[in-house]
Design a protein around this motif. Structure first.
Motif, PDB file in Angstrom:
ATOM      1  N   ASP A 112     -44.204  42.629  49.140  1.00 40.70           N
ATOM      2  CA  ASP A 112     -44.243  42.624  47.869  1.00 40.70           C
ATOM      3  C   ASP A 112     -43.252  41.595  47.759  1.00 40.70           C
ATOM      4  N   HIS A 127     -43.619  37.931  48.190  1.00 42.54           N
ATOM      5  CA  HIS A 127     -45.278  37.413  47.409  1.00 42.54           C
ATOM      6  C   HIS A 127     -44.081  36.871  46.726  1.00 42.54           C
ATOM      7  N   ARG A 137     -42.622  33.963  47.008  1.00 46.11           N
ATOM      8  CA  ARG A 137     -43.307  33.112  47.511  1.00 46.11           C
ATOM      9  C   ARG A 137     -43.509  31.880  46.115  1.00 46.11           C
ATOM     10  N   ASP A 138     -44.408  33.206  45.401  1.00 45.71           N
ATOM     11  CA  ASP A 138     -44.781  32.640  43.788  1.00 45.71           C
ATOM     12  C   ASP A 138     -43.692  32.352  43.216  1.00 45.71           C
TER      13      ASP A 138
END
Lengths: 114, 114, 114, 114
Positions: free
Chosen positions: D62, D65, D68-69
């Protein structure tokens, strides 16, 4: 403003953190980062607005609430930062205004903001 | 802290800007950006320090002065932002602490900071 | 742009840091803070400009140089951050654009930016 | 990284904004602010972590992610900023590394990061 004073708010913030065992997180480095994160959340509200729209932001109750909430967060981290380092924020600002008044005399100051 | 009050500092800042014709620059959008820029200058002082080094930052007179100076800048822009939008920063913080005390009851709060 | 590729720049940055024994400072946390500090230095250039003035910032050689310099600093810390965490920044962006194209279909997107 | 190149991503971002009529929001001033807001969202992920915890942030799917976002968002605004001002970000970084190699020769550089 009379009812809320800086020292009292600082005390409430310190008690709040102590009661939750959050003092371990409150290094000056972390609190400075948190302060800048909250300042950016304030910027986010304004980022796509024109200067004129930005001046009307309190006319909408939802955005007014959001602005007040971010102001509170910025002030909260600023006061907690000052608390852990023993800084008197109001005295620091008064000293800075004194210095700026000497550094930028009104009569000679460029109308263009430095 | 008794000698310096928020309302008095806010008045001095407003007079300082007015005497230099800088009010034209002080849209809420610009003041929020300036606030975040100053908050980042505070972060910059700490960016390569370990948590332990960050806790000793006031021991060195030069860095202590720099920290106080950035605290003053952050508070100056926060108060000017509040001034142009008619926000009572201390009341906003008091209201936020009230909300947080209801939202994160001490007994149930996770020890891990959310 | 053909002569400079992201992987090559990332390698030069890594060698530069290693040769100066600066890797010890480059935790993801510190690099993220440094990235945000550099982004704020870019904001600082624009903070008192009108939208129209901001569009002409490259017309003045000095401010054009300053803008390019801050862009370089932001990209440098972004690439170093990605290097230490093994993130492919271009792939991350490509994946995000894919997601956004599904999330905000052009025909239905509000003209007001969310 | 071979499949994604900076110029191609820049083109996709420009088409994405044009199709939604968002170009009106994309002044250099607004894009710089948006860039700094996204950089702060990256900082937020790390703000309460120890240096050691920050180095393990990609181990949790989580948070990996999320990281990276945010990297994608920072890069997206950096590339859009460069697009509207006609800046070649990779060339700017290459020129900056050249300057830094002359300014901080490896042999003489202090091991303490300036």
């Amino acid at each position: 403003m009379a009812e809320h004073d800086v020292a009292g708010l600082q005390r409430r913030l310190a008690e709040f953190a102590a009661a939750r065992d959050w003092e371990q997180y409150h290094t000056p480095k972390n609190l400075a980062a948190a302060l800048s994160v909250e300042a950016s959340e304030l910027v986010e509200i304004f980022q796509w607005l024109t200067p004129e729209e930005s001046a009307r932001v309190m006319a909408d109750p939802d955005s007014a609430h959001r602005v007040r909430d971010e102001v509170a967060d910025v002030l909260a981290y600023l006061l907690q930062f000052c608390e852990v380092l023993g800084i008197d924020a109001l005295a620091a600002l008064a000293a800075k205004i004194d210095r700026n008044e000497r550094r930028f005399p009104a009569a000679e100051s460029p109308r263009e903001k430095p």
